[in-house]
Write a protein that holds these residues in place. Structure first.
Motif, short mmCIF file in Angstrom:
data_model
loop_
_atom_site.label_atom_id
_atom_site.label_comp_id
_atom_site.label_asym_id
_atom_site.label_seq_id
_atom_site.Cartn_x
_atom_site.Cartn_y
_atom_site.Cartn_z
N PHE A 31 0.83 -1.20 0.00
CA PHE A 31 0.00 0.00 0.00
C PHE A 31 0.87 1.26 0.00
O PHE A 31 1.83 1.35 0.79
CB PHE A 31 -0.91 -0.01 1.23
N PRO A 32 0.58 2.23 -0.85
CA PRO A 32 1.41 3.44 -0.97
C PRO A 32 1.12 4.48 0.13
O PRO A 32 0.53 5.54 -0.12
CB PRO A 32 1.05 3.97 -2.36
N PHE A 33 1.54 4.18 1.35
CA PHE A 33 1.27 5.06 2.49
C PHE A 33 1.93 6.43 2.34
O PHE A 33 1.36 7.44 2.73
CB PHE A 33 1.75 4.42 3.79
N ALA A 34 3.14 6.46 1.81
CA ALA A 34 3.87 7.73 1.71
C ALA A 34 3.09 8.73 0.86
O ALA A 34 2.88 9.87 1.29
CB ALA A 34 5.26 7.50 1.13
N THR A 35 2.66 8.32 -0.31
CA THR A 35 1.91 9.24 -1.18
C THR A 35 0.60 9.65 -0.54
O THR A 35 0.21 10.82 -0.59
CB THR A 35 1.64 8.59 -2.55
N LEU A 88 -1.90 -0.98 -8.53
CA LEU A 88 -2.65 -1.86 -7.63
C LEU A 88 -3.71 -2.64 -8.41
O LEU A 88 -3.87 -3.85 -8.21
CB LEU A 88 -3.31 -1.05 -6.51
N PHE A 89 -4.42 -1.97 -9.29
CA PHE A 89 -5.45 -2.65 -10.09
C PHE A 89 -4.83 -3.68 -11.03
O PHE A 89 -5.34 -4.79 -11.17
CB PHE A 89 -6.28 -1.64 -10.89
N LEU A 95 -9.33 -4.44 -4.22
CA LEU A 95 -9.84 -3.83 -2.99
C LEU A 95 -8.89 -2.74 -2.49
O LEU A 95 -9.32 -1.65 -2.15
CB LEU A 95 -10.06 -4.90 -1.91
N LEU A 96 -7.59 -3.05 -2.47
CA LEU A 96 -6.61 -2.05 -2.04
C LEU A 96 -6.62 -0.84 -2.97
O LEU A 96 -6.50 0.30 -2.51
CB LEU A 96 -5.20 -2.65 -2.00
N VAL A 99 -9.71 1.18 -2.12
CA VAL A 99 -9.51 1.81 -0.81
C VAL A 99 -8.56 3.00 -0.94
O VAL A 99 -8.82 4.09 -0.41
CB VAL A 99 -8.98 0.79 0.23
N TYR A 100 -7.49 2.81 -1.68
CA TYR A 100 -6.50 3.88 -1.89
C TYR A 100 -7.13 5.09 -2.56
O TYR A 100 -6.96 6.23 -2.11
CB TYR A 100 -5.33 3.33 -2.70
N VAL A 101 -7.88 4.86 -3.61
CA VAL A 101 -8.53 5.96 -4.32
C VAL A 101 -9.55 6.66 -3.42
O VAL A 101 -9.58 7.89 -3.32
CB VAL A 101 -9.18 5.47 -5.64
#
Length: 125
Positions: A31-35, A88-89, A95-96, A99-101
């Motif tokens: 998961f791209p937490f930083a961005t 991710l897609f 799902l991730l 969720v991210y979007v």
């Protein structure tokens, strides 16, 4: 002259974004937490600056543009959000990806609202 200010502020915003990305980025994490954190912080920061700081202090228009467009604009990044979502897609983490979007968009709106609310609380408090 404003272009020079925007460029200088953009340089610092990009460097800060890159530094935070290095500090928070871990290739082993999916998961791209930083961005996400950078964009949420930037959403709050721009709203806060425009509603509190720029209203409270006499800041020249070119400097406001440099800070808002240059610094915050280069600090946040919609293009990275887009690329990371597509990755991710494509890697079947649907799902991730969703969720991210959703967290990025709704969280960004929420953080902007929070930045605006600081001003309203100051006016009423």
């Amino acid at each position: 002259m404003v272009y020079i200010f925007v460029g200088i502020a953009g340089f610092f915003g990009a460097i800060l974004r890159y530094s935070i990305g290095l500090a928070l980025f871990d290739e082993s994490k999916l998961f791209p937490f930083a961005t996400l954190m950078i964009n949420l912080l930037g959403s709050f920061l721009l709203a806060f600056l425009t509603t509190v700081v720029f209203k409270r202090f006499l800041i020249p228009a070119p400097l406001k543009t440099a800070i808002g467009t240059g610094f915050v604009g280069s600090f946040t990044t919609f293009s990275t959000l887009s690329v990371e979502s597509v990755k991710l897609f494509q890697s079947h983490h649907l799902l991730l990806g969703f969720v991210y979007v959703l967290v990025s968009l709704l969280g960004g709106l929420g953080m902007s609202r929070l930045g605006f609310r600081v001003r309203k609380e100051e006016e009423t408090g």
